[in-house]
Design a protein around this motif. Structure first.
Motif, PDB file in Angstrom:
ATOM      1  N   PRO A 111      39.028  24.100  38.379  1.00 18.34           N
ATOM      2  CA  PRO A 111      39.436  24.621  36.748  1.00 18.34           C
ATOM      3  C   PRO A 111      38.698  24.196  36.271  1.00 18.34           C
ATOM      4  CG  PRO A 111      40.835  23.691  38.618  1.00 18.34           C
ATOM      5  CD  PRO A 111      40.135  23.785  39.028  1.00 18.34           C
ATOM      6  N   GLU A 112      37.785  23.304  35.962  1.00 16.06           N
ATOM      7  CA  GLU A 112      36.845  22.588  35.016  1.00 16.06           C
ATOM      8  C   GLU A 112      35.431  23.070  34.977  1.00 16.06           C
ATOM      9  OE1 GLU A 112      36.131  19.809  38.378  1.00 16.06           O
ATOM     10  OE2 GLU A 112      37.735  20.793  37.550  1.00 16.06           O
ATOM     11  N   GLY A 113      35.026  24.165  35.947  1.00 17.82           N
ATOM     12  CA  GLY A 113      33.684  24.679  35.733  1.00 17.82           C
ATOM     13  C   GLY A 113      34.265  26.266  35.629  1.00 17.82           C
ATOM     14  N   GLY A 114      34.792  26.599  35.894  1.00 19.88           N
ATOM     15  CA  GLY A 114      34.870  28.195  36.498  1.00 19.88           C
ATOM     16  C   GLY A 114      34.429  29.270  34.749  1.00 19.88           C
ATOM     17  N   ILE A 151      26.280  50.263  27.615  1.00 17.41           N
ATOM     18  CA  ILE A 151      27.614  50.231  28.454  1.00 17.41           C
ATOM     19  C   ILE A 151      28.098  49.884  29.766  1.00 17.41           C
ATOM     20  CG2 ILE A 151      28.957  52.326  28.692  1.00 17.41           C
ATOM     21  CD1 ILE A 151      27.580  53.733  26.879  1.00 17.41           C
ATOM     22  N   GLY A 152      27.197  49.581  30.875  1.00 19.04           N
ATOM     23  CA  GLY A 152      27.573  49.003  32.233  1.00 19.04           C
ATOM     24  C   GLY A 152      27.304  47.298  32.313  1.00 19.04           C
ATOM     25  N   LEU A 153      26.353  46.758  31.402  1.00 17.42           N
ATOM     26  CA  LEU A 153      26.157  45.033  31.033  1.00 17.42           C
ATOM     27  C   LEU A 153      26.823  45.370  30.345  1.00 17.42           C
ATOM     28  CD1 LEU A 153      22.182  45.394  32.024  1.00 17.42           C
ATOM     29  CD2 LEU A 153      24.392  45.066  33.966  1.00 17.42           C
ATOM     30  N   GLY A 154      27.188  45.834  29.167  1.00 17.42           N
ATOM     31  CA  GLY A 154      27.932  45.575  28.004  1.00 17.42           C
ATOM     32  C   GLY A 154      28.813  44.741  28.621  1.00 17.42           C
ATOM     33  N   GLY A 155      29.940  46.172  29.409  1.00 11.86           N
ATOM     34  CA  GLY A 155      31.237  46.068  30.444  1.00 11.86           C
ATOM     35  C   GLY A 155      31.116  45.175  30.685  1.00 11.86           C
ATOM     36  N   SER A 156      30.339  44.802  31.405  1.00 15.35           N
ATOM     37  CA  SER A 156      30.400  43.804  32.644  1.00 15.35           C
ATOM     38  C   SER A 156      30.047  41.945  31.652  1.00 15.35           C
ATOM     39  CB  SER A 156      28.925  43.576  33.271  1.00 15.35           C
ATOM     40  OG  SER A 156      29.539  42.807  34.526  1.00 15.35           O
ATOM     41  N   ALA A 157      29.733  42.052  31.019  1.00 16.29           N
ATOM     42  CA  ALA A 157      29.891  40.648  29.948  1.00 16.29           C
ATOM     43  C   ALA A 157      31.296  40.754  29.344  1.00 16.29           C
ATOM     44  CB  ALA A 157      28.881  40.632  29.376  1.00 16.29           C
ATOM     45  N   ALA A 158      31.773  41.873  29.069  1.00 20.28           N
ATOM     46  CA  ALA A 158      33.004  41.985  28.092  1.00 20.28           C
ATOM     47  C   ALA A 158      34.082  41.704  29.134  1.00 20.28           C
ATOM     48  CB  ALA A 158      33.471  43.752  27.603  1.00 20.28           C
ATOM     49  N   ILE A 159      34.020  41.609  30.549  1.00 22.96           N
ATOM     50  CA  ILE A 159      34.922  41.653  31.421  1.00 22.96           C
ATOM     51  C   ILE A 159      34.329  40.041  31.657  1.00 22.96           C
ATOM     52  CG2 ILE A 159      35.877  41.927  33.849  1.00 22.96           C
ATOM     53  CD1 ILE A 159      35.475  44.449  33.761  1.00 22.96           C
ATOM     54  N   PHE A 160      33.690  38.904  32.165  1.00 20.35           N
ATOM     55  CA  PHE A 160      33.377  38.047  32.147  1.00 20.35           C
ATOM     56  C   PHE A 160      34.344  36.824  31.113  1.00 20.35           C
ATOM     57  CE2 PHE A 160      31.002  39.737  36.191  1.00 20.35           C
ATOM     58  CZ  PHE A 160      31.106  38.200  36.279  1.00 20.35           C
ATOM     59  N   LEU A 161      33.624  37.368  29.770  1.00 16.54           N
ATOM     60  CA  LEU A 161      34.252  37.131  28.662  1.00 16.54           C
ATOM     61  C   LEU A 161      36.517  36.916  28.621  1.00 16.54           C
ATOM     62  CD1 LEU A 161      32.029  37.872  25.613  1.00 16.54           C
ATOM     63  CD2 LEU A 161      32.354  35.679  26.972  1.00 16.54           C
ATOM     64  N   VAL A 162      36.735  38.073  28.597  1.00 18.51           N
ATOM     65  CA  VAL A 162      38.447  38.756  28.660  1.00 18.51           C
ATOM     66  C   VAL A 162      38.428  37.139  29.853  1.00 18.51           C
ATOM     67  CG1 VAL A 162      39.914  39.984  29.471  1.00 18.51           C
ATOM     68  CG2 VAL A 162      37.934  40.757  28.357  1.00 18.51           C
ATOM     69  N   SER A 163      37.773  37.489  31.363  1.00 20.98           N
ATOM     70  CA  SER A 163      38.740  36.249  32.071  1.00 20.98           C
ATOM     71  C   SER A 163      38.708  34.943  31.446  1.00 20.98           C
ATOM     72  CB  SER A 163      37.601  36.292  33.700  1.00 20.98           C
ATOM     73  OG  SER A 163      36.195  35.596  33.240  1.00 20.98           O
ATOM     74  N   LEU A 165      40.185  34.443  29.634  1.00 24.23           N
ATOM     75  CA  LEU A 165      41.878  33.584  28.940  1.00 24.23           C
ATOM     76  C   LEU A 165      42.595  33.636  30.072  1.00 24.23           C
ATOM     77  CD1 LEU A 165      41.434  36.719  26.674  1.00 24.23           C
ATOM     78  CD2 LEU A 165      41.388  34.962  25.945  1.00 24.23           C
ATOM     79  N   PHE A 166      42.739  33.645  31.753  1.00 21.11           N
ATOM     80  CA  PHE A 166      43.509  33.705  32.128  1.00 21.11           C
ATOM     81  C   PHE A 166      42.546  33.091  33.637  1.00 21.11           C
ATOM     82  CE2 PHE A 166      42.984  37.845  31.144  1.00 21.11           C
ATOM     83  CZ  PHE A 166      44.286  38.684  31.160  1.00 21.11           C
ATOM     84  N   TYR A 167      43.922  32.349  34.208  1.00 21.47           N
ATOM     85  CA  TYR A 167      43.771  31.254  35.537  1.00 21.47           C
ATOM     86  C   TYR A 167      43.038  31.892  36.740  1.00 21.47           C
ATOM     87  CZ  TYR A 167      45.215  27.566  32.175  1.00 21.47           C
ATOM     88  OH  TYR A 167      45.234  27.322  31.047  1.00 21.47           O
ATOM     89  N   PRO A 168      42.792  31.537  37.769  1.00 21.04           N
ATOM     90  CA  PRO A 168      42.558  31.867  38.639  1.00 21.04           C
ATOM     91  C   PRO A 168      44.261  31.719  39.613  1.00 21.04           C
ATOM     92  CG  PRO A 168      41.628  29.639  38.179  1.00 21.04           C
ATOM     93  CD  PRO A 168      42.333  30.526  37.483  1.00 21.04           C
ATOM     94  N   PRO A 169      43.998  32.321  40.644  1.00 23.68           N
ATOM     95  CA  PRO A 169      43.170  33.725  41.015  1.00 23.68           C
ATOM     96  C   PRO A 169      43.051  35.069  39.944  1.00 23.68           C
ATOM     97  CG  PRO A 169      45.284  34.259  41.931  1.00 23.68           C
ATOM     98  CD  PRO A 169      45.803  32.945  40.530  1.00 23.68           C
ATOM     99  N   VAL A 170      43.767  35.290  38.544  1.00 22.01           N
ATOM    100  CA  VAL A 170      43.653  36.825  38.430  1.00 22.01           C
ATOM    101  C   VAL A 170      42.039  36.524  37.350  1.00 22.01           C
ATOM    102  CG1 VAL A 170      44.271  37.320  36.164  1.00 22.01           C
ATOM    103  CG2 VAL A 170      46.133  36.403  37.256  1.00 22.01           C
ATOM    104  N   GLN A 171      41.585  34.790  37.339  1.00 22.63           N
ATOM    105  CA  GLN A 171      40.448  34.738  37.067  1.00 22.63           C
ATOM    106  C   GLN A 171      39.635  35.677  37.840  1.00 22.63           C
ATOM    107  OE1 GLN A 171      38.477  31.169  36.378  1.00 22.63           O
ATOM    108  NE2 GLN A 171      37.870  31.591  33.714  1.00 22.63           N
ATOM    109  N   TYR A 172      39.613  35.223  39.048  1.00 21.17           N
ATOM    110  CA  TYR A 172      38.493  35.828  40.127  1.00 21.17           C
ATOM    111  C   TYR A 172      38.194  36.808  40.577  1.00 21.17           C
ATOM    112  CZ  TYR A 172      38.647  30.788  41.131  1.00 21.17           C
ATOM    113  OH  TYR A 172      38.607  29.334  40.992  1.00 21.17           O
TER     114      TYR A 172
END
Length: 495
Positions: A111-114, A151-163, A165-172
């Motif tokens: 939880p602290e490192g994800g 587009i592809g890498l920017g979208g991927s970075a955006a998804i990681f940033l959005v994660s 906002l969530f806790y596991p397992p949704v974050q994973y």
């Protein structure tokens, strides 16, 4: 008005510089690789601490994440590396981000490192997006390719940033989506992947350097295992055997793994070569951890099951990966011998529960030594040098011409239009503007006259484009607008 000659340090598509000969890794690329030594070490620590199925899954996900970032930056540098201060600064920023990412890898699934892992991974991707944004601005020839990565890498970075906002397992789950998008980005347009060239000498060397990094990690793991136990004949012998296994893997990888697959003009062998490399390097890291645990378990009657799986599985996966690369390269020599070595490795792991630890390590070492000796004695495959850019069958339709116009694009000059870059028809000498120009007169000339080959008239660009084959074709020397020379086309080599 004629465009000024640009500085040689400017950003450009480097893989079209056909006169530079064989290209080697730059000092900046070697410096960049140093931070991945840290990253690989921390990923290996994840597997070392948890050798069960869950730990292996964590290791696979984290190692693939690190390796794919390295691949992304490596292929960008292969095409667009420059001496510009902006490029170097972005590279240094990428190194710092990878170092920060490496320090959080071991806690990525806590939880602290994800959150820290997701944040720094997005930063690494966004720095690569910034590089491609500069490419889209300054290299019109590669603009479509650059936009695809933005587009592809920017979208991927955006998804990681959005994660965040969530806790596991949704974050994973979001991480998985981001990785899949980053993985798919280079293959969103197969045509671009096929027509925008890579350097056939530089990429295999870069892959080889990364393999050296993971071999170093395997040696370090062996040394760590020997340092943590009392020295005896068994522990010392197991450590020596482990180092010898790393030496055999070096020998097999750098002597008998073919690079011809990456040189093929079709996409599938290149993809197999690329992902074969992932299984090569990941299996080497896992083998190092297996040897480390085998040294620690030498005083027991037999190796633990996870250690047996790491040892036998790593050797068999490594042999399978280099065999697959050999097959897609079109070399079927000694395939049955390699298959036999794979089966024997798995059999040794299967019986390892009934024999002493040193016998298992010695047996796997014997498989690798036998593989090296058989390859040395019986491998008779020929090494064929493949040119960086392939000549095409339409060379006969190209006549040696000097540019008809010294003023620029003939149609643009007549109508007082502006152009971006100039192209020379190798059939009639017509000078037209490129597809990044508003009127695309070079392409219009092809559709009107059917002349297939157009050569670049820009400084430091030594290539031609075949409209019929839709790919680049080499020229033997640069032709400049200010220094018109006769063009000497590269003839097909007789093998």
């Amino acid at each position: 008005m004629a465009r000024p000659i640009t500085n040689r340090r400017r950003q450009r598509l480097r893989t079209l510089d056909t006169e530079n000969g064989e290209r080697h890794a730059s000092w900046l690329e070697l410096f960049f690789d140093l931070v991945f030594v840290i990253a690989v070490s921390h990923v290996a620590a994840v597997l070392s601490a948890e050798t069960n199925a869950v730990g292996l899954l964590k290791f696979a996900v984290l190692f693939f994440s690190v390796w794919w970032v390295w691949v992304g930056h490596t292929f960008y540098a292969d095409r667009f590396e420059s001496e510009e201060p902006e490029y170097r600064i972005l590279t240094f920023a990428g190194m710092l981000s990878v170092a920060a990412l490496a320090l959080r890898i071991e806690t990525a699934f806590t939880p602290e490192g994800g959150d820290a892992f997701a944040f720094f991974y997005s930063i690494v991707l966004l720095i690569l997006v910034l590089n491609y944004t500069r490419t889209a601005i300054y290299v019109p020839l590669a603009r479509k390719l650059a936009v695809q990565y933005i587009i592809g890498l920017g979208g991927s970075a955006a998804i990681f940033l959005v994660s965040l906002l969530f806790y596991p397992p949704v974050q994973y789950g979001l991480w998985a989506m981001g990785l899949v998008l980053a993985l798919a980005t280079p293959f969103l347009s197969p045509k671009l992947a096929r027509t925008i060239p890579i350097d056939f000498s530089h990429i295999p060397e870069r892959f080889g350097l990364f393999t050296i990094i993971v071999l170093g990690e395997a040696v370090i793991a062996t040394a760590n295992g020997a340092a943590d136990v009392p020295w005896s004949f068994e522990t010392a012998s197991t450590a020596v055997f482990g180092f010898a296994m790393a030496a055999c893997i070096w020998w097999l990888n750098f002597e008998f793994v073919e690079d011809d697959a990456i040189k093929r003009p079709v996409l599938l062998p290149r993809i197999m070569y690329l992902f074969g490399h992932f299984f090569i390097v990941s299996s080497i890291v896992a083998l190092g951890i297996g040897i480390e645990h085998a040294i620690k378990e030498t005083g027991e009657p037999h190796l633990h099951m996870p250690t047996l799986l790491l040892l036998g599985g790593s050797v068999s996966i490594f042999l399978t990966a280099i065999t697959a690369v050999r097959l897609v390269a079109g070399n079927y020599n000694l395939v049955y011998v390699r298959f036999a070595a794979i089966v024997l490795s798995l059999m040794i792991a299967a019986v390892g529960f009934f024999v002493s630890p040193i016998m298992v390590v010695a047996g796997l070492l014997g498989v690798l030594i036998g593989s090296v000796l058989i390859e040395i004695r019986l491998n008779d495959s020929e090494i064929i040098e493949t040119p960086q850019l392939y000549p095409c069958e339409h060379l006969d339709e190209a006549v040696i011409f000097e540019p008809r116009s010294q003023e620029g694009c003939e149609e643009c000059v007549k109508n007082n239009y502006k152009w971006v870059h100039l192209r020379l028809c190798l059939s009639c000498g017509n000078v037209g503007c490129c597809d990044s120009s508003r009127n695309k007169h070079a392409t219009k000339h092809f559709h009107k006259e059917g002349h297939p080959l157009m050569a670049s008239l820009e400084d430091e660009e030594n290539w031609s484009w075949c409209y019929r084959d839709e790919r680049f074709v080499p020229l033997s020397r640069h032709i400049g607008k200010y220094h018109p020379k006769k063009i000497e086309l590269v003839e097909k080599e007789e093998n």
